[in-house]
Design an enzyme around this catalytic site. Structure first.
Site, mmCIF file in Angstrom:
data_model
loop_
_atom_site.group_PDB
_atom_site.id
_atom_site.type_symbol
_atom_site.label_atom_id
_atom_site.label_comp_id
_atom_site.label_asym_id
_atom_site.label_seq_id
_atom_site.Cartn_x
_atom_site.Cartn_y
_atom_site.Cartn_z
ATOM 1 N N GLU A 234 6.193 5.458 -16.608
ATOM 2 C CA GLU A 234 6.191 6.714 -15.867
ATOM 3 C C GLU A 234 7.497 7.443 -16.111
ATOM 4 O OE1 GLU A 234 3.505 5.946 -11.842
ATOM 5 O OE2 GLU A 234 5.697 5.802 -11.733
ATOM 6 N N ARG B 50 -2.241 -1.413 4.029
ATOM 7 C CA ARG B 50 -1.911 -2.242 5.193
ATOM 8 C C ARG B 50 -1.038 -1.441 6.142
ATOM 9 N NH1 ARG B 50 3.360 -2.848 3.939
ATOM 10 N NH2 ARG B 50 3.919 -3.200 1.738
ATOM 11 N N LYS C 105 -1.697 -0.828 -10.230
ATOM 12 C CA LYS C 105 -0.994 0.449 -10.321
ATOM 13 C C LYS C 105 -1.591 1.368 -11.388
ATOM 14 C CE LYS C 105 2.085 -0.697 -7.192
ATOM 15 N NZ LYS C 105 1.480 -1.958 -6.765
ATOM 16 N N HIS D 121 15.341 -1.186 -4.724
ATOM 17 C CA HIS D 121 13.986 -0.645 -4.560
ATOM 18 C C HIS D 121 13.330 -1.100 -3.257
ATOM 19 C CE1 HIS D 121 14.163 0.882 -8.656
ATOM 20 N NE2 HIS D 121 14.475 -0.328 -9.085
#
Length: 669
Positions: free
Chosen positions: A202, A302, A118, A237
């Site tokens: 973030e 994917r 990430k 999530h």
């Protein structure tokens, strides 16, 4: 460019079956792999060949790269499709396929590696002109460095695992005092889930939407997008409802999303299907400085679980595109040739209990009818299969298309109403509540929708009286025989016909009394109308001002399951005495095999309608037979403790009207 001739699918369940469907259309042979408990599942039965990888635990079967490669070599497969999950984003697996000379239906190992980290992905996207959230992603940052950076990023912020996914290793921090504890928890969770405790920071958008873009690229320099999807409705999530196109966006914003996603794909020299995920802060977010902007979140290298909604609005087969690109062919279409039509919506049907914190469920699917007539069904299971606790609890996806968002939403509600699933806990009723919710219907979406509307967690209320009435009416309609308990068709105009049935509906004991087109339960009495479609296994019932629409499935002559809003409700009927039964029987017969528990009156006693006469026990439940008309108990043919078989005459009984007509003694004169 060699065409793929035999494809091994390194996955299980619905995605394996989905890939096989396209392979059959293209004449490509398929190889399934499976763990020991999956041996009889549909994806194994439907493949041309199948190879067992080992025990139930994924780390000993589906995740063992050497076993998957060996299976491909042993069966002569020239390509492997990883589906999603398991090895689909594993760089070692992609490299192993390449080294073995087997086509990997996906991007190259480098693209997977870059987007799997990430922090690295954030940096690359920022350098490529793709907007990213303000944050801190320094490699190997210490706890003290992260604590210092948190003040610069500002609160609320999100701590996110660098190697993360599926909501693991993520913590929202609202104030500085919460940071140290949240950081420690995120690191522990990331280390346990991914073997890597690195995290980044973030800015956290409290009212953001999750909007993602389907991209495709080939080996010839072409890259396109197939529009966006909204996946904002999530729990922990994890997505549960997805739709395309994302509602409420103007064309300029849609184009900006698509352009940024294609930029991201080109930045890593991507190949095949991928999804670029963004957080979007709508303009109406209270004048927030981030309003109307979107920010790169991650890229899934994917095929996505939610790819069917894109297929339904574009008319394209994304698996066919994957196979074509993997074989070295250029993209089937250029950007200007890809169009969208209408709207599509998908729900993920999980084996879980929403009312118990979404705890996963497992067990045998002893009754299952998919709503194929109402929706596209991508399912990993059929009736008689077992949902195993070792794997992801998703058992199917229901996908509907309509002329607009509301039409697709309503059709999806219809599909959930038509679903018949019993044997495990599942989330169909919960999904139906969300689809019917005013905020969702009005497209008031953000990733915290379920937090804002806790009432959606409450179990759907059901009127057990209506369930009981529906069951007694079904029994009357369903069985046509001369049994005292089953001869329920037609009403006598002179000898008025009455029915009384003891019912256990959804765990509640009720007595249903029916008099022609009228029914009484307790103090509630009202006119009754009923219709049944035996072909569709559906019914409609009106009782006064109340009504019920349901589907049904019989377990035996006295047990059935009613399905309302996709939820299963068990009903057991204690067969009633009916005044239209055999006149020469003169009494009650055993509705099922059992043991006599009690005789409630004595020979010669007069009884009124509703009085208990005799009780027997069967299948660990007591069933009390009651008089449905006034009359006289002449004699008992059994005693307490006796075992009886179905149809055994238990009571010699004379109805009051028979006393009058026949001059019998012992009745009410």
């Amino acid at each position: 460019m060699a065409k793929i001739k035999k494809l091994l699918i390194a996955n299980r369940g619905e995605i394996a079956r989905r890939i096989m469907r396209t392979c059959r259309q293209q004449g490509i042979a398929t190889v399934a792999v499976y763990s020991e408990p999956d041996a009889s599942l549909p994806h194994v039965m439907e493949a041309d060949q199948a190879v067992c990888l080992g025990p139930a635990a994924a780390r000993e079967s589906y995740l063992v790269i050497d076993k998957v490669i060996a299976a491909a070599k042993a069966t002569g497969a020239d390509a492997i499709h990883p589906g999603y999950g398991f090895l689909s984003e594993n760089t070692d697996f992609a490299a192993a396929c390449d080294q073995a000379g087997i086509i990997f239906v996906g991007p190259n190992a480098r693209a997977i590696e870059v987007m799997g980290d990430k922090a690295a992905a954030r940096k690359l996207m920022s350098q490529s002109g793709v907007p990213v959230l303000p944050g801190f992603d320094e490699e190997g940052a210490s706890d003290s460095e992260l604590t210092a950076a948190a003040t610069t990023v500002g609160f609320p912020l999100l701590i996110k695992a660098v190697a993360g996914g599926g909501g693991k290793g993520m913590r929202v921090v609202n104030a500085a005092g919460e940071f140290d504890e949240a950081l420690a928890a995120a690191r522990r969770e990331a280390a346990n889930a991914f073997g890597d405790d690195r995290v980044l920071l973030e800015r956290y958008l409290a009212t953001a939407r999750h909007v993602e873009v389907q991209v495709f690229a080939d080996n010839h320099g072409n890259a396109v997008h197939l529009f966006e999807r909204d996946c904002s409705v999530q729990r922990r999530h994890q997505k549960i409802i997805e739709e395309a196109p994302a509602p409420g966006l103007d064309e300029a914003t849609r184009n900006a999303f698509g352009h940024a996603a294609v930029q991201a794909a080109k930045a890593i020299d991507y190949r095949g299907a991928g999804t670029v995920e963004f957080l979007y802060s709508p303009p109406a977010a209270g004048g927030d400085a981030d309003g109307g902007q979107f920010f790169f979140m991650e890229m899934n290298t994917r095929l996505q679980v939610e790819h069917p909604v894109t297929e339904m609005i574009t008319g394209e087969d994304l698996v066919a595109w994957q196979l074509s690109v993997a074989a070295g062919e250029p993209l089937p279409k250029q950007q200007e040739q890809i169009t969208r039509h209408g709207a599509a919506m998908e729900v993920r049907l999980y084996a879980e209990n929403p009312e118990q914190g979404f705890l996963p469920s497992s067990g045998l699917l002893h009754h299952l009818r998919w709503p194929h007539g109402q929706s596209r069904v991508d399912a990993g299971y059929e009736q008689g299969d077992r949902v195993d606790e070792h794997y992801d609890p998703m058992i199917a996806k229901l996908i509907c298309h309509g002329s607009d968002r509301n039409a697709a939403r309503q059709q999806l509600i219809n599909a959930l109403d038509a679903l018949e699933l019993d044997g495990i806990h599942h989330n169909a009723a919960f999904l139906r509540r969300v689809l019917n919710d005013d905020a969702f219907a009005g497209a008031e979406l953000d990733t915290r929708l379920l937090e804002h509307r806790p009432q959606l967690m409450d179990a759907t209320a059901v009127n057990t009286e209506l369930l009981a009435l529906a069951a007694t009416r079904l029994q009357a309609e369903n069985v046509a025989s001369d049994s005292p308990w089953h001869s329920l068709n037609g009403w006598r105009p002179l000898n008025q016909r009455l029915r009384q049935t003891r019912v256990e509906a959804n765990g509640e004991q009720l007595t249903v009394r029916e008099d022609q087109q009228h029914a009484t339960i307790g103090e509630h009495s009202a006119p009754l109308s009923f219709s049944v479609n035996t072909t569709e296994h559906s019914l409609r019932l009106h009782w006064g001002t109340d009504s019920l629409a349901a589907r049904f499935a019989w377990q035996n002559a006295h047990r059935l399951t009613l399905f309302v809003g996709g939820q299963a409700y068990p009903v057991t009927l204690n067969a009633s005495r009916d005044t239209a039964q055999h006149d020469d029987a003169g009494g009650f017969s055993a509705p099922m095999s059992g043991t006599i528990v009690a005789l409630h009156v004595a020979p010669g006693d007069s009884v009124e309608a509703g009085d208990a006469v005799i009780t027997l026990e069967a299948m660990k439940m007591e069933h009390t037979l009651r008089a449905t008309v006034p009359g006289t108990v002449n004699n008992f043919t059994v005693a307490a403790g006796d075992s009886v078989s179905e149809g055994t005459l238990l009571v010699d009984f004379t109805a009051q009207d028979e006393d009058t007509d026949n001059g019998a003694t012992g009745g009410n004169q």
